[in-house]
Design a protein around this motif. Structure first.
Motif, PDB file in Angstrom:
ATOM      1  N   ARG A 194      -4.991   5.658   1.473  1.00 24.39           N
ATOM      2  CA  ARG A 194      -3.992   4.631   1.212  1.00 24.39           C
ATOM      3  C   ARG A 194      -4.438   3.858  -0.015  1.00 24.39           C
ATOM      4  O   ARG A 194      -5.631   3.539  -0.156  1.00 24.39           O
TER       5      ARG A 194
ATOM      6  N   GLU B 162       0.856  -1.186   0.000  1.00 25.23           N
ATOM      7  CA  GLU B 162       0.000   0.000   0.000  1.00 25.23           C
ATOM      8  C   GLU B 162       0.891   1.234   0.000  1.00 25.23           C
ATOM      9  O   GLU B 162       2.015   1.198   0.509  1.00 25.23           O
TER      10      GLU B 162
ATOM     11  N   VAL C 207       0.934   5.908  -0.114  1.00 24.50           N
ATOM     12  CA  VAL C 207       0.235   7.174   0.108  1.00 24.50           C
ATOM     13  C   VAL C 207       0.821   8.226  -0.823  1.00 24.50           C
ATOM     14  O   VAL C 207       1.881   8.026  -1.434  1.00 24.50           O
TER      15      VAL C 207
END
Length: 340
Positions: free
Chosen positions: A35, A24, A26
């Motif tokens: 996210r 994941e 950002v």
């Protein structure tokens, strides 16, 4: 605060629903909240975001400060660009340095263009590349971009004819361009097959297609993972490699003739910024590493070596539209080569 909606998708390249989770990530560049999950297709090995940003939310990912859409003379990179341009003016070595460190490999393209020939740039941003191509070769130029701000800049600053909207909707004649470019474009779109099919349709037989994309097979993508600068989450929906680019292009009648590997340290500087500080949004630390001219010079030998090993952050893929009756895959073998 704008909510970014996401949707589950199949592989944008082959349509498979069988993918493995990678990580994941950002938004470390502009600070958009959320996210976002990246996966690798088990069938074709394309890396892509899934769930993916929904079409109606895409526009919210690009603030007016987004560099490719901005007037280059007004961006935060102005000082570093001035240093780079100064190095390019050094007698004897400046021209060679520019040739070695320009992420856009333009020399082979410009040799194919001249007065009367036509060039289309897809995702043309501010229009600076088209203006440079017109000045260098005398060719006719047109652009396509979905950003109102970028289109306005291209028209007003450079006098470039730009269609505002996706390439799939551009009112352009089939078989009408000698060359089509798309610099750092394919990673941003959810429908790469439709976009490349449109480019192939607009390109003349034997015409040249040049696509620049981040390379997930790079040494630094493996090292930095979700802090890899060229991931540029959540704006990059698909992250390409030499193998997935070949597959995409061949599906639409385009034979890969050469793949060039970038030598410049731009991406490595950004990745080190994220590794050290976590992002590039805090005004106190912004661009402390990412725009360091000294580090750019110090890291250049390392990124040259990585390029020679064919593991650069960025690749530029040259392809040629097959002529009628030509067998698939005809032409050169498409082996990777260092940038020139």
């Amino acid at each position: 605060m704008t909510t970014i909606r996401t949707i589950e998708v199949s592989c944008p390249l082959c349509g498979s629903d069988d993918a493995m989770h990678l990580f994941e990530a950002v938004d470390r560049l502009h600070g958009i909240e959320g996210r976002f999950r990246y996966v690798r297709c088990r069938s074709c090995e394309l890396v892509y975001m899934n769930p993916q940003v929904a079409p109606e939310s895409i526009g919210h990912l690009y603030p007016e400060s987004y560099a490719p859409h901005a007037d280059k003379s007004q961006t935060s990179r102005k000082a570093l660009m001035a240093v780079r341009d100064g190095l390019h003016k050094i007698p004897l070595v400046g021209t060679e340095l520019k040739r070695w460190t320009d992420a856009r490999v333009m020399a082979p393209l410009f040799r194919r263009l001249s007065v009367g020939r036509r060039l289309l740039d897809v995702g043309c941003g501010s229009g600076a590349f088209l203006a440079a191509a017109r000045a260098a070769t005398g060719c006719e130029v047109q652009g396509v971009d979905i950003s109102t701000h970028a289109v306005r800049t291209a028209r007003m600053r450079y006098g470039v004819d730009v269609f505002e909207g996706p390439i799939t909707e551009a009112p352009l004649a089939d078989d009408s361009f000698d060359a089509i470019t798309a610099w750092w474009y394919l990673e941003h779109i959810a429908n790469p097959n439709e976009a490349v099919a449109a480019m192939s349709r607009l390109l003349k037989e034997g015409g040249t297609c040049v696509l620049g994309v981040p390379n997930f097979d790079s040494a630094f993508a493996r090292r930095f993972r979700d802090r890899w600068y060229h991931l540029d989450c959540p704006r990059h929906l698909c992250i390409w490699s030499p193998a997935t680019m070949r597959r995409l292009l061949e599906l639409h009648g385009l034979n890969v003739t050469r793949i060039f590997h970038d030598r410049s340290p731009w991406g490595l500087l950004g990745s080190l910024q994220y590794q050290r500080y976590g992002d590039n949004t805090d005004p106190k630390r912004r661009n402390r590493i990412r725009q360091s001219a000294l580090l750019w010079l110090l890291l250049l030998p390392a990124t040259i070596v990585v390029s020679l090993l064919r593991r650069s952050d960025i690749i530029v893929v040259y392809a040629q539209k097959r002529t009628a009756g030509a067998r698939a895959g005809a032409g050169r073998d498409g082996r990777d080569g260092p940038s020139i």
